[in-house]
Motif scaffolding. Sequence first.
Motif, PDB file in Angstrom:
ATOM      1  N   ALA A  96     -76.758 -40.420 -31.447  1.00 46.53           N
ATOM      2  CA  ALA A  96     -76.111 -39.489 -30.514  1.00 46.53           C
ATOM      3  C   ALA A  96     -77.145 -38.830 -29.620  1.00 46.53           C
ATOM      4  CB  ALA A  96     -75.323 -38.429 -31.288  1.00 46.53           C
ATOM      5  N   MET A  97     -78.301 -38.493 -30.176  1.00 46.25           N
ATOM      6  CA  MET A  97     -79.352 -37.878 -29.374  1.00 46.25           C
ATOM      7  C   MET A  97     -79.921 -38.866 -28.355  1.00 46.25           C
ATOM      8  SD  MET A  97     -79.703 -34.744 -29.852  1.00 46.25           S
ATOM      9  CE  MET A  97     -78.642 -33.740 -30.904  1.00 46.25           C
ATOM     10  N   LEU A  98     -80.012 -40.138 -28.720  1.00 44.73           N
ATOM     11  CA  LEU A  98     -80.476 -41.143 -27.762  1.00 44.73           C
ATOM     12  C   LEU A  98     -79.497 -41.263 -26.597  1.00 44.73           C
ATOM     13  CD1 LEU A  98     -81.849 -44.045 -29.996  1.00 44.73           C
ATOM     14  CD2 LEU A  98     -83.144 -42.418 -28.626  1.00 44.73           C
ATOM     15  N   ASP A  99     -78.204 -41.141 -26.872  1.00 42.24           N
ATOM     16  CA  ASP A  99     -77.217 -41.142 -25.790  1.00 42.24           C
ATOM     17  C   ASP A  99     -77.468 -39.989 -24.838  1.00 42.24           C
ATOM     18  OD1 ASP A  99     -75.913 -43.402 -26.569  1.00 42.24           O
ATOM     19  OD2 ASP A  99     -74.266 -42.382 -27.576  1.00 42.24           O
ATOM     20  N   ILE A 100     -77.713 -38.798 -25.392  1.00 42.98           N
ATOM     21  CA  ILE A 100     -77.986 -37.627 -24.558  1.00 42.98           C
ATOM     22  C   ILE A 100     -79.257 -37.850 -23.751  1.00 42.98           C
ATOM     23  CG2 ILE A 100     -78.587 -35.165 -24.623  1.00 42.98           C
ATOM     24  CD1 ILE A 100     -76.837 -34.974 -27.147  1.00 42.98           C
ATOM     25  N   TRP A 101     -80.270 -38.446 -24.377  1.00 46.12           N
ATOM     26  CA  TRP A 101     -81.531 -38.728 -23.680  1.00 46.12           C
ATOM     27  C   TRP A 101     -81.293 -39.663 -22.498  1.00 46.12           C
ATOM     28  CZ3 TRP A 101     -86.354 -36.722 -24.592  1.00 46.12           C
ATOM     29  CH2 TRP A 101     -87.419 -37.330 -23.939  1.00 46.12           C
ATOM     30  N   ASP A 102     -80.487 -40.721 -22.718  1.00 43.95           N
ATOM     31  CA  ASP A 102     -80.193 -41.663 -21.642  1.00 43.95           C
ATOM     32  C   ASP A 102     -79.429 -40.989 -20.511  1.00 43.95           C
ATOM     33  OD1 ASP A 102     -81.427 -43.670 -23.048  1.00 43.95           O
ATOM     34  OD2 ASP A 102     -79.569 -44.437 -23.924  1.00 43.95           O
ATOM     35  N   VAL A 103     -78.436 -40.185 -20.856  1.00 42.05           N
ATOM     36  CA  VAL A 103     -77.648 -39.497 -19.830  1.00 42.05           C
ATOM     37  C   VAL A 103     -78.513 -38.530 -19.040  1.00 42.05           C
ATOM     38  CG1 VAL A 103     -75.808 -37.799 -19.480  1.00 42.05           C
ATOM     39  CG2 VAL A 103     -75.443 -39.715 -21.011  1.00 42.05           C
ATOM     40  N   SER A 104     -79.442 -37.863 -19.715  1.00 40.58           N
ATOM     41  CA  SER A 104     -80.238 -36.840 -19.041  1.00 40.58           C
ATOM     42  C   SER A 104     -81.121 -37.415 -17.947  1.00 40.58           C
ATOM     43  CB  SER A 104     -81.115 -36.111 -20.069  1.00 40.58           C
ATOM     44  OG  SER A 104     -82.094 -36.978 -20.606  1.00 40.58           O
ATOM     45  N   GLU A 105     -81.409 -38.716 -18.002  1.00 35.68           N
ATOM     46  CA  GLU A 105     -82.211 -39.343 -16.950  1.00 35.68           C
ATOM     47  C   GLU A 105     -81.531 -39.216 -15.592  1.00 35.68           C
ATOM     48  OE1 GLU A 105     -83.847 -43.778 -15.649  1.00 35.68           O
ATOM     49  OE2 GLU A 105     -82.992 -43.439 -17.635  1.00 35.68           O
ATOM     50  N   HIS A 106     -80.201 -39.156 -15.593  1.00 36.64           N
ATOM     51  CA  HIS A 106     -79.449 -39.144 -14.348  1.00 36.64           C
ATOM     52  C   HIS A 106     -78.928 -37.765 -13.967  1.00 36.64           C
ATOM     53  CE1 HIS A 106     -79.682 -43.427 -14.866  1.00 36.64           C
ATOM     54  NE2 HIS A 106     -79.067 -43.340 -16.021  1.00 36.64           N
ATOM     55  N   LEU A 107     -79.254 -36.729 -14.768  1.00 39.31           N
ATOM     56  CA  LEU A 107     -78.764 -35.395 -14.440  1.00 39.31           C
ATOM     57  C   LEU A 107     -79.423 -34.859 -13.185  1.00 39.31           C
ATOM     58  CD1 LEU A 107     -78.758 -33.658 -17.937  1.00 39.31           C
ATOM     59  CD2 LEU A 107     -76.800 -34.544 -16.687  1.00 39.31           C
ATOM     60  N   SER A 108     -78.661 -34.092 -12.411  1.00 36.56           N
ATOM     61  CA  SER A 108     -79.216 -33.439 -11.236  1.00 36.56           C
ATOM     62  C   SER A 108     -80.072 -32.263 -11.675  1.00 36.56           C
ATOM     63  CB  SER A 108     -78.090 -32.933 -10.321  1.00 36.56           C
ATOM     64  OG  SER A 108     -77.272 -34.004  -9.927  1.00 36.56           O
ATOM     65  N   ARG A 109     -81.229 -32.093 -11.030  1.00 37.61           N
ATOM     66  CA  ARG A 109     -82.083 -30.960 -11.354  1.00 37.61           C
ATOM     67  C   ARG A 109     -81.531 -29.708 -10.694  1.00 37.61           C
ATOM     68  NH1 ARG A 109     -83.600 -35.862 -13.161  1.00 37.61           N
ATOM     69  NH2 ARG A 109     -85.759 -35.953 -13.799  1.00 37.61           N
ATOM     70  N   PRO A 110     -81.336 -28.605 -11.422  1.00 37.15           N
ATOM     71  CA  PRO A 110     -80.828 -27.391 -10.812  1.00 37.15           C
ATOM     72  C   PRO A 110     -81.852 -26.787  -9.870  1.00 37.15           C
ATOM     73  CG  PRO A 110     -81.493 -26.989 -13.087  1.00 37.15           C
ATOM     74  CD  PRO A 110     -81.584 -28.470 -12.866  1.00 37.15           C
ATOM     75  N   ALA A 111     -81.408 -26.353  -8.701  1.00 36.86           N
ATOM     76  CA  ALA A 111     -82.310 -25.724  -7.737  1.00 36.86           C
ATOM     77  C   ALA A 111     -82.594 -24.302  -8.161  1.00 36.86           C
ATOM     78  CB  ALA A 111     -81.673 -25.735  -6.352  1.00 36.86           C
ATOM     79  N   PRO A 112     -83.821 -23.784  -7.971  1.00 38.23           N
ATOM     80  CA  PRO A 112     -84.122 -22.400  -8.325  1.00 38.23           C
ATOM     81  C   PRO A 112     -83.408 -21.449  -7.381  1.00 38.23           C
ATOM     82  CG  PRO A 112     -85.971 -23.391  -7.177  1.00 38.23           C
ATOM     83  CD  PRO A 112     -84.979 -24.488  -7.427  1.00 38.23           C
ATOM     84  N   ALA A 113     -83.246 -20.217  -7.818  1.00 35.52           N
ATOM     85  CA  ALA A 113     -82.618 -19.199  -6.973  1.00 35.52           C
ATOM     86  C   ALA A 113     -83.400 -19.058  -5.681  1.00 35.52           C
ATOM     87  CB  ALA A 113     -82.555 -17.867  -7.713  1.00 35.52           C
ATOM     88  N   GLU A 114     -82.673 -18.819  -4.570  1.00 40.66           N
ATOM     89  CA  GLU A 114     -83.299 -18.818  -3.245  1.00 40.66           C
ATOM     90  C   GLU A 114     -84.433 -17.813  -3.156  1.00 40.66           C
ATOM     91  OE1 GLU A 114     -81.964 -18.270   1.423  1.00 40.66           O
ATOM     92  OE2 GLU A 114     -80.476 -18.375  -0.175  1.00 40.66           O
ATOM     93  N   ALA A 115     -84.268 -16.657  -3.811  1.00 39.82           N
ATOM     94  CA  ALA A 115     -85.283 -15.607  -3.699  1.00 39.82           C
ATOM     95  C   ALA A 115     -86.532 -15.938  -4.492  1.00 39.82           C
ATOM     96  CB  ALA A 115     -84.706 -14.284  -4.193  1.00 39.82           C
ATOM     97  N   ARG A 116     -86.478 -16.973  -5.328  1.00 37.82           N
ATOM     98  CA  ARG A 116     -87.620 -17.260  -6.194  1.00 37.82           C
ATOM     99  C   ARG A 116     -88.157 -18.661  -5.951  1.00 37.82           C
ATOM    100  NH1 ARG A 116     -86.084 -15.997 -12.220  1.00 37.82           N
ATOM    101  NH2 ARG A 116     -88.317 -16.314 -12.422  1.00 37.82           N
ATOM    102  N   VAL A 117     -87.886 -19.233  -4.772  1.00 39.63           N
ATOM    103  CA  VAL A 117     -88.371 -20.574  -4.467  1.00 39.63           C
ATOM    104  C   VAL A 117     -89.884 -20.544  -4.299  1.00 39.63           C
ATOM    105  CG1 VAL A 117     -88.350 -22.449  -2.807  1.00 39.63           C
ATOM    106  CG2 VAL A 117     -86.226 -21.274  -3.388  1.00 39.63           C
ATOM    107  N   ILE A 118     -90.591 -21.329  -5.117  1.00 44.05           N
ATOM    108  CA  ILE A 118     -92.038 -21.440  -5.002  1.00 44.05           C
ATOM    109  C   ILE A 118     -92.400 -22.908  -5.103  1.00 44.05           C
ATOM    110  CG2 ILE A 118     -92.569 -19.154  -5.924  1.00 44.05           C
ATOM    111  CD1 ILE A 118     -92.986 -20.418  -8.636  1.00 44.05           C
ATOM    112  N   ALA A 119     -93.569 -23.257  -4.611  1.00 40.54           N
ATOM    113  CA  ALA A 119     -94.006 -24.655  -4.614  1.00 40.54           C
ATOM    114  C   ALA A 119     -94.522 -25.011  -6.001  1.00 40.54           C
ATOM    115  CB  ALA A 119     -95.096 -24.866  -3.576  1.00 40.54           C
TER     116      ALA A 119
END
Length: 332
Positions: free
Chosen positions: A54-77
């Motif tokens: 089950a954990m390997l399934d989650i690992w495989d799915v996580s490869e395709h997850l969208s990365r959450p963008a940081p809050a606009e006020a805290r955007v840093i490089a």
Amino acid sequence: MSETRPTEAENDVITEAAAQWCMRLHEPDCTLQERDAFAVWLNTDPRHAVEYEAMLDIWDVSEHLSRPAPAEARVIALPAPRRTTWQRFAVAAAVTLLAVPVAAYSGWQLGWIPDAHERFTADTRAKTVTLPDGSQVELNLGTQLTFSNYKDERRVTLGKGEAFFKVSHDVSHPFLVQAAEGQVRVTGTQFNVWMYEDQVRVTLLEGSVLVTSNKHLSGDGLRLEPGMQARYKAGDYAAQISQTSTGMPDLAWRNGKLVLDNLSLADALPLINRYLDSPLSVADSATGKLRIGGVFNTREIDHLVTSLPKVLPVYLSRTTDGRPVLNARTSL
């Protein structure tokens, strides 16, 4: 004597251990001693193997997850995180989400976490399965795929093999099939996806699909109409499009047949090898140019291999590790 059921606390311990092993084993510095310890843990209790899968399934799915963008006020490089870093987060988060329904609901609303995830396999017998969205999929021999339902899309990952899809129509909830480095995007249609190693063929029977050879490239990809086929392999910038018959030979496997329509051995072997435990290869380019045709039973491809020297000017040899090789006979 009644069987003692594991307590919820015991199940939680197993889930957490499986997550830790999954993350550790994917680290490049994981040692042989740790892998040996994992093998001991895995064999201690049948529940360990189930939870680790089950954990390997989650690992495989996580490869395709969208990365959450940081809050606009805290955007840093910041440097982009390694894929494994995000996957470690996804696995750890999944363990938390199993126990926190509110967090799981939030993950669904944000499009990070699927509300349905299933794995399907067809080993020695083809089968038809119905996905949670109502779509039907026919799986050829030796096929593995997973389905994940996200808020904004339905996603299938074809691990290996071949599948024919009848997709339930939903314009607002597109259906994606990821195979090798490419992707097929549809809303509702009927099509076939064949994959062997890093080679992929998409054959459209009904409706339309968009095919890209690399899902990370910008753009929607190339559009197929019924009777068209797209081919690509890992590293291709774009798929190759051609006209093909929607009956034979590409869909013949649905009737348990493999059709080789006067193909060169080089082109035929990927189709043949799909059904072999030990893949067949050719000794040189001259052997690969020999042509073969015929209709064969997908359950008896081993017989095809042994009969090739009877129908073609070739003989079989073996590599040092026992793999079969076809060699062209030299004329006297």
